[in-house]
Design a protein around this motif. Structure first.
Motif, PDB file in Angstrom:
ATOM      1  N   GLY A 101       0.812  -1.214   0.000  1.00  0.00           N
ATOM      2  CA  GLY A 101       0.000   0.000   0.000  1.00  0.00           C
ATOM      3  C   GLY A 101       0.836   1.251   0.000  1.00  0.00           C
ATOM      4  N   ARG A 104       0.575   5.779   0.708  1.00  0.00           N
ATOM      5  CA  ARG A 104      -0.735   5.863   1.371  1.00  0.00           C
ATOM      6  C   ARG A 104      -1.842   5.212   0.542  1.00  0.00           C
ATOM      7  N   GLY A 105      -1.479   4.106  -0.071  1.00  0.00           N
ATOM      8  CA  GLY A 105      -2.455   3.331  -0.827  1.00  0.00           C
ATOM      9  C   GLY A 105      -2.620   3.754  -2.265  1.00  0.00           C
ATOM     10  N   LYS A 146      -6.066 -11.728   2.753  1.00  0.00           N
ATOM     11  CA  LYS A 146      -6.251 -10.391   3.316  1.00  0.00           C
ATOM     12  C   LYS A 146      -5.279 -10.081   4.459  1.00  0.00           C
ATOM     13  N   LEU A 149      -2.003  -7.970   3.725  1.00  0.00           N
ATOM     14  CA  LEU A 149      -2.008  -6.537   3.458  1.00  0.00           C
ATOM     15  C   LEU A 149      -1.322  -5.788   4.594  1.00  0.00           C
ATOM     16  N   ARG A 150      -0.450  -4.872   4.235  1.00  0.00           N
ATOM     17  CA  ARG A 150       0.279  -4.076   5.220  1.00  0.00           C
ATOM     18  C   ARG A 150      -0.222  -2.640   5.278  1.00  0.00           C
ATOM     19  N   TYR A 151      -1.348  -2.399   4.626  1.00  0.00           N
ATOM     20  CA  TYR A 151      -1.914  -1.053   4.636  1.00  0.00           C
ATOM     21  C   TYR A 151      -3.427  -1.168   4.767  1.00  0.00           C
ATOM     22  N   ASP A 152      -4.003  -0.270   5.527  1.00  0.00           N
ATOM     23  CA  ASP A 152      -5.448  -0.264   5.729  1.00  0.00           C
ATOM     24  C   ASP A 152      -6.084   0.604   4.647  1.00  0.00           C
ATOM     25  N   TYR A 153      -6.579  -0.061   3.603  1.00  0.00           N
ATOM     26  CA  TYR A 153      -7.169   0.674   2.481  1.00  0.00           C
ATOM     27  C   TYR A 153      -8.521   1.289   2.816  1.00  0.00           C
ATOM     28  N   GLY A 154      -9.188   0.731   3.775  1.00  0.00           N
ATOM     29  CA  GLY A 154     -10.533   1.207   4.078  1.00  0.00           C
ATOM     30  C   GLY A 154     -11.577   0.300   3.448  1.00  0.00           C
ATOM     31  N   GLY A 155     -12.711   0.187   4.094  1.00  0.00           N
ATOM     32  CA  GLY A 155     -13.740  -0.752   3.655  1.00  0.00           C
ATOM     33  C   GLY A 155     -14.277  -0.473   2.271  1.00  0.00           C
ATOM     34  N   LEU A 158     -11.635  -1.470  -0.387  1.00  0.00           N
ATOM     35  CA  LEU A 158     -11.510  -2.919  -0.459  1.00  0.00           C
ATOM     36  C   LEU A 158     -12.705  -3.553  -1.167  1.00  0.00           C
TER      37      LEU A 158
END
Length: 358
Positions: A101, A104-105, A146, A149-155, A158
């Motif tokens: 990511g 910042r994605g 899942k 993943l090393r980044y929180d893309y957001g719901g 995703l």
């Protein structure tokens, strides 16, 4: 189902044909794509340095693989090396982009370009790579991968991005296939135009343009080259009696008999009623007998030809070979008209002279 398989076979055949016949142009296209991709990776590398994103910098440094593959492929004249280096770079870089990511994605959005670029490099391999990314997105964003993943893309991201990529993938596939099929049709049309430029449309034989581009091959086993020059007798009278259709029927009949009696030779229609047969390594006696059989077959069909035969054993001079055969044919033709006493049918000496020369 069968129709789908036939369509896929047609697409693969078109892609293979275009790639083989336009290899030099394909190489030029690949060079352009590599240049754009390398510059893009360079820009991304500079941005990563500015943002101190050194992990991303490692991935963008893969652009060096592209340049190395380009240099090696150019030296070895092997476009596959360039393609494989390019597609490997795409496979590694954008897989890592998506997992970590980066930026910042935002780096994952580069996947939108993958189907277009990869399939422009190689349709089949590019399709497989694009399909791989579709499966990767589903497994990473929705499935068992899942946790990687090393980044929180957001719901929302995703949930929606795999659908966006699917639409992008389908559109890129449609456009790439349509472009390939259009290129295939253009090649077929070019081939047909070249064929029409060398084929006599009335008889199906090679035409004068084809003869003008012919060169006697310098093969080691070539011992002799022979020319048989034929001229149809009485074409003008046949056209006058039955129209040009009757004349065309006679020309087609003579052409078919030439092909039948000299199946492995080059046969040209070099003029209105003139034919030329070029054959290799034939003994003069056998060639004379074959010419006699051809003349008899034409007579049995209700027509008449005058012909001359000339053979060279080297050094080969095509103009002299054909010119001598032509001169022998003219003497044969003049003898034919004398035997038929056609001169007596005209009172105008000038017309008689034209008939003899004909």
């Amino acid at each position: 189902m069968r129709g789908i398989l036939d369509c896929i076979k047609q697409i693969l055949y078109a892609d293979r044909t275009v790639s083989e016949l336009r290899r030099q142009q394909e190489w030029s296209n690949q060079e352009g794509i590599v240049l754009i991709a390398s510059l893009s990776f360079l820009v991304m590398s500079l941005l990563n340095v500015a943002e101190r994103s050194y992990e991303m910098l490692v991935t963008t440094a893969v652009s060096s693989l592209l340049l190395a593959g380009w240099q090696i492929g150019r030296k070895k004249k092997n476009i596959a090396l360039l393609q494989n280096a390019f597609l490997l770079a795409f496979l590694v870089v954008f897989s890592v982009y998506t997992v970590i990511g980066g930026n910042r994605g935002f780096a994952a959005l580069w996947l939108i370009l993958v189907p277009y670029v990869a399939m422009a490099v190689n349709l089949r391999k590019g399709f497989c790579i694009s399909l791989y990314y579709q499966l990767m997105l589903v497994l990473l964003f929705w499935g068992p991968l899942k946790p990687l993943l090393r980044y929180d893309y957001g719901g929302t991201f995703l949930l929606r991005f795999p659908f966006l990529y699917l639409i992008d993938f389908c559109l890129a596939t449609f456009l790439s296939v349509r472009i390939r099929l259009c290129q295939f049709e253009l090649l077929k049309n070019e081939e047909e135009l070249r064929r029409l430029g060398t084929i006599d449309l009335t008889t199906g034989l090679l035409n004068r343009n084809s003869f003008n581009s012919f060169r006697i091959p310098s093969a080691a086993g070539l011992q002799s080259v022979s020319a048989i020059y034929l001229d149809v007798n009485g074409l003008h009278q046949i056209n006058n009696r039955g129209g040009h259709r009757a004349g065309d029927e006679m020309l087609c009949a003579v052409a078919a008999l030439c092909t039948k009696h000299f199946p492995s030779s080059l046969i040209y229609r070099v003029g209105g009623d003139e034919f030329l047969i070029l054959t290799e390594n034939q003994e003069e006696q056998a060639l004379s007998e074959a010419g006699q059989r051809l003349g008899n077959a034409v007579a049995e069909a209700g027509y008449s030809v005058a012909y001359g035969i000339e053979t060279q054993t080297g050094p080969f001079d095509l103009d002299r070979l054909v010119g001598n055969a032509d001169m022998k044919m003219l003497r044969n033709k003049e003898a034919y008209y004398q035997r038929q006493k056609l001169r007596e049918r005209w009172t105008d000496p000038e017309a008689a002279g034209k008939a003899i020369n004909k």
